[in-house]
Scaffold this motif. Structure first.
Motif, PDB file in Angstrom:
ATOM      1  N   TRP A  29       5.369 -92.238  42.994  1.00  0.00           N
ATOM      2  CA  TRP A  29       5.673 -91.087  42.136  1.00  0.00           C
ATOM      3  C   TRP A  29       5.884 -91.523  40.688  1.00  0.00           C
ATOM      4  CZ3 TRP A  29      10.077 -89.636  39.308  1.00  0.00           C
ATOM      5  CH2 TRP A  29      10.070 -88.320  38.821  1.00  0.00           C
ATOM      6  N   LEU A  30       6.537 -92.652  40.478  1.00  0.00           N
ATOM      7  CA  LEU A  30       6.772 -93.158  39.128  1.00  0.00           C
ATOM      8  C   LEU A  30       5.471 -93.567  38.441  1.00  0.00           C
ATOM      9  CD1 LEU A  30       9.961 -95.299  39.835  1.00  0.00           C
ATOM     10  CD2 LEU A  30       9.858 -93.199  38.478  1.00  0.00           C
ATOM     11  N   MET A  31       4.495 -94.013  39.228  1.00  0.00           N
ATOM     12  CA  MET A  31       3.206 -94.406  38.662  1.00  0.00           C
ATOM     13  C   MET A  31       2.249 -93.228  38.538  1.00  0.00           C
ATOM     14  SD  MET A  31       2.603 -97.972  40.807  1.00  0.00           S
ATOM     15  CE  MET A  31       0.960 -98.219  40.128  1.00  0.00           C
ATOM     16  N   PHE A  32       2.529 -92.154  39.250  1.00  0.00           N
ATOM     17  CA  PHE A  32       1.567 -91.052  39.386  1.00  0.00           C
ATOM     18  C   PHE A  32       1.187 -90.427  38.056  1.00  0.00           C
ATOM     19  CE2 PHE A  32       0.345 -86.657  40.299  1.00  0.00           C
ATOM     20  CZ  PHE A  32      -0.623 -86.858  41.275  1.00  0.00           C
ATOM     21  N   PRO A 108      15.371 -94.656  37.904  1.00  0.00           N
ATOM     22  CA  PRO A 108      14.654 -94.640  39.187  1.00  0.00           C
ATOM     23  C   PRO A 108      13.765 -95.864  39.391  1.00  0.00           C
ATOM     24  CG  PRO A 108      14.552 -92.483  38.145  1.00  0.00           C
ATOM     25  CD  PRO A 108      15.146 -93.413  37.138  1.00  0.00           C
ATOM     26  N   GLN A 109      13.190 -96.386  38.303  1.00  0.00           N
ATOM     27  CA  GLN A 109      12.352 -97.571  38.438  1.00  0.00           C
ATOM     28  C   GLN A 109      13.163 -98.775  38.896  1.00  0.00           C
ATOM     29  OE1 GLN A 109       8.702 -98.033  37.915  1.00  0.00           O
ATOM     30  NE2 GLN A 109       9.593 -99.560  39.296  1.00  0.00           N
ATOM     31  N   LEU A 110      14.404 -98.869  38.453  1.00  0.00           N
ATOM     32  CA  LEU A 110      15.285 -99.947  38.904  1.00  0.00           C
ATOM     33  C   LEU A 110      15.574 -99.812  40.393  1.00  0.00           C
ATOM     34  CD1 LEU A 110      17.082-102.390  38.233  1.00  0.00           C
ATOM     35  CD2 LEU A 110      18.917-100.768  37.699  1.00  0.00           C
ATOM     36  N   VAL A 111      15.784 -98.584  40.847  1.00  0.00           N
ATOM     37  CA  VAL A 111      16.044 -98.349  42.264  1.00  0.00           C
ATOM     38  C   VAL A 111      14.849 -98.786  43.106  1.00  0.00           C
ATOM     39  CG1 VAL A 111      16.468 -96.577  44.019  1.00  0.00           C
ATOM     40  CG2 VAL A 111      17.643 -96.453  41.806  1.00  0.00           C
TER      41      VAL A 111
END
Length: 209
Positions: A29-32, A108-111
């Motif tokens: 999702w972060l890359m989407f 969120p990316q850290l998670v």
């Protein structure tokens, strides 16, 4: 394996899958939003971190569901479980020693980053060592497992020659050149072989536990 230990093992497999799948979805999702869905999907599966976590998630799901569904039965084989242990261990070690200091994710990316590189590896390796039966791996499995990272290297070089994008700095042919990248790849390959041999040794040592 006793019924009680089998139940604990299945429960732990559920925990592994319950961490791995959401972390993978979060990373996707972060890359989407960075490109078209097709480009993002290919880029997503071009990271060894993703491939190793997908393998772990599938192996854990196969154990958690009993593996009665035919497509999942092969994932319950000791050699496949050992391959997943090897790949996720290398993912953790290479990230911790080489890659972590090169970027600083937040939010969120850290998670997603910590889950995929640390939490899932620790959970899976604990499950593999303490809760799975042992004694069925052979020394030749350590050599066979090299086919997985070898195929990843071939894909990385083939894709990189077209799109000039590489998943990790030490594999960036455009910046480092093939001699340096091939040397780096051989070093990582040696790590796979050493750790794979170590996993087989652990499996054999735990045979009569």
């Amino acid at each position: 394996m006793s019924p009680r230990k089998a139940a604990i093992s299945n429960l732990f497999a559920i925990v592994v899958a319950a961490v791995a799948w959401p972390a993978l979805l979060l990373q996707y999702w972060l890359m989407f939003w960075s490109a078209s869905p097709g480009v993002v999907t290919v880029r997503f599966f071009s990271y060894f971190t993703i491939l190793s976590n997908v393998l772990v998630a599938l192996v854990a799901a196969a154990a958690a569901t009993g593996g009665n569904w035919k497509p999942l039965r092969g994932l319950r084989r000791p050699a496949v479980r050992g391959l997943a242990a090897l790949c996720i261990a290398v993912t953790c070690l290479v990230y911790a020693t080489v890659l972590q200091g090169q970027w600083h994710p937040l939010g969120p990316q850290l998670v997603a980053d910590r889950a995929l590189h640390y939490v899932v590896p620790v959970l899976y390796l604990a499950w593999w060592v303490f809760l799975l039966p042992h004694g069925e791996l052979a020394w030749r499995d350590a050599a066979r497992w090299l086919l997985f990272p070898f195929a990843f290297c071939l894909w990385t070089f083939a894709r990189g020659s077209v799109v000039h994008e590489y998943p990790y700095p030490f594999m960036d042919v455009d910046r480092l050149g093939y001699p340096a990248v091939l040397l780096n790849s051989c070093i990582v390959g040696a790590l796979f072989l050493v750790l794979g041999t170590g996993l087989v040794a652990v499996d054999r040592a735990l045979r009569n536990r």
